[in-house]
Design an enzyme around this catalytic site. Structure first.
Site, short mmCIF file in Angstrom:
data_model
loop_
_atom_site.label_atom_id
_atom_site.label_comp_id
_atom_site.label_asym_id
_atom_site.label_seq_id
_atom_site.Cartn_x
_atom_site.Cartn_y
_atom_site.Cartn_z
CD GLU A 177 -1.14 0.92 7.49
OE1 GLU A 177 -1.23 -0.17 6.88
OE2 GLU A 177 -0.07 1.34 7.96
N GLY A 189 10.37 -1.04 5.88
CA GLY A 189 10.00 -0.22 4.73
C GLY A 189 9.63 -1.06 3.52
CG LEU A 190 11.36 -4.25 2.43
CD1 LEU A 190 12.13 -5.58 2.46
CD2 LEU A 190 11.68 -3.50 1.14
CG ASP A 236 3.20 1.18 1.21
OD1 ASP A 236 3.85 1.72 0.30
OD2 ASP A 236 3.32 1.49 2.41
C1 GLA Z 1 4.79 4.55 3.60
C2 GLA Z 1 3.31 4.79 3.30
C3 GLA Z 1 3.09 5.06 1.81
C4 GLA Z 1 4.03 6.13 1.29
C5 GLA Z 1 5.46 5.87 1.73
C6 GLA Z 1 6.40 6.98 1.38
O1 GLA Z 1 5.23 3.37 3.00
O2 GLA Z 1 2.56 3.66 3.69
O3 GLA Z 1 1.74 5.38 1.59
O4 GLA Z 1 3.59 7.41 1.69
O5 GLA Z 1 5.56 5.64 3.14
O6 GLA Z 1 6.51 7.10 0.00
#
Ligand code: GLA
Length: 382
Positions: free
Chosen positions: A155, A119-120, A167
């Protein structure tokens, strides 16, 4: 991590170009980038580096040091499920080709220190890093936002994950000591200070659960939000451009035609948007107590309304919350595992991290992954 040095050893020459792109932590504004909301991420010190030299013969020789894997071949043969990392690179190359540029070939070493599926945003860092590298090689003049958008398209189209812009924008636009307040509807942004005045610190802790199989759940959430906004438009007759522009009153007025799931997904998006706005105000006033409350509320909404938490994320954030000196804690990123972000008083941070090592990671037989972080510069040439 040192991609230029590894390049030197591998190719017996100095790379002509080297870049570094950071991962990100999202402070607040989760699952609302694709709902036209405001998000508040920042770039972190962990990232990826690419060292490369263009070739003239159409051959790509890529080495991913983190996995000790290579790709050697032409562009046409590149798409593969095995070397998932190379899809991010080739996705970006394809996007440059669509803009009319041709990328003749590349010798490159990629290295990184962002834990995968945490999640990073290791994938966004790789996309943004590749785009920045190609910008240097091809001499293009894309803005940092255009670099982020190009990475997102790679992506969406090539890798096949329907992510929002957050992101890539954080990795491209990050600034040391600042967060990125991004309006994902207009793409306008501000960069408010995130210096935290030496009083509090942000601690990132991994739940130990890798975000496997989350793509379909992510797309399902998007689908529910799209259906909810259609229903709200229909019921209220208002011209609302995105879900985060709707109010709770609009939602309540539409409740009769929304199923339970869509109602809750929309409620998260609408309340999260409010929390982002409040967080920005509280940060400007250095009201860290309030910021902490908003982080907690965000987690509960992601858990109860959006249903993207998991038992480990709930346990970890609960443990962090009860530690004296913690002001707030929430999951960060898409959820279903991955990392948490917590706001902690400076003098409590070390003790908290020790507590987690013993009572969370050791207790679960997991490798500890917890660190204090500040906001860092976005993608750059090194
Ligand atoms: C992932 C996606 C982002 C966003 C987050 C949730 O990181 O790549 O675009 O939607 O989840 O906030």
């Amino acid at each position: 991590m040192n991609a230029p040095q590894i390049y030197q050893q591998r190719f017996q020459a100095s790379p002509e170009f080297s870049v570094r792109a950071p991962g990100r932590v999202n402070l607040i504004g989760e699952h609302i980038d694709y709902n036209g909301g405001h998000v508040l991420p920042f770039a972190i010190a962990k990232g990826i580096e690419i060292a490369a030299t263009p070739r003239k013969d159409g051959l790509f020789r890529l080495y991913a040091a983190q996995f000790d894997e290579t790709y050697e071949g032409p562009l046409a043969a590149a798409k593969t499920a095995d070397r998932f990392w190379s899809n991010y690179v080739f996705g970006v190359i394809h996007e440059f080709e669509k803009l009319g540029h041709s990328v003749p070939g590349l010798d490159a070493v990629i290295d990184g220190d962002i834990p995968l599926s945490s999640g990073l945003s290791s994938s966004a860092a790789l996309e943004v890093g590749t785009a920045w590298l190609l910008q240097q090689i091809l001499g293009t003049n894309l803005t940092r936002m255009e670099i982020a958008q190009l990475g997102q398209r790679a992506e969406n189209r090539y890798v096949g994950v329907n992510c929002g812009i957050m992101d890539q924008a954080a990795s491209a636009l990050g600034q040391a000591g600042r967060a990125l307040l991004l309006d994902c509807n207009s793409l306008q942004f501000e960069q408010p200070a995130l210096e935290l005045k030496g009083e509090v610190v942000l601690v990132v802790a991994h739940s130990g659960i890798r975000r496997g199989l989350s793509h379909s759940a992510y797309n399902e959430r998007r689908g529910a939000c799209d259906a909810a906004i259609d229903a709200i438009r229909q019921e209220t007759g208002k011209k609302i451009s995105c879900l985060c522009e709707a109010s709770l009153e609009d939602l309540e007025a539409s409740k009769a035609i929304l199923d339970n799931e869509r109602y809750h997904r929309a409620r998260h998006a609408i309340t999260e948007e409010q929390r982002v706005r409040e967080t920005v105000q509280a940060l400007a006033k250095c009201d860290y107590q309030r910021v902490g409350e908003l982080l907690n509320a965000s987690h509960f909404s992601l858990r109860d309304d959006y249903d993207v938490s998991c038992p480990e994320l709930d346990e970890l954030t609960a443990r962090i919350r009860q530690y004296p000196g913690t002001l707030g804690s929430r999951l960060t990123g898409a959820g279903f595992g991955g990392c948490t972000v917590s706001l902690v008083k400076v003098d409590a941070a070390e003790g908290l991290m020790e507590d987690l090592k013993k009572n969370y990671y050791e207790a679960h037989g997991m490798e500890a992954l917890v660190f204090a972080t500040a906001s860092e510069e976005g993608v750059r040439t090194i």
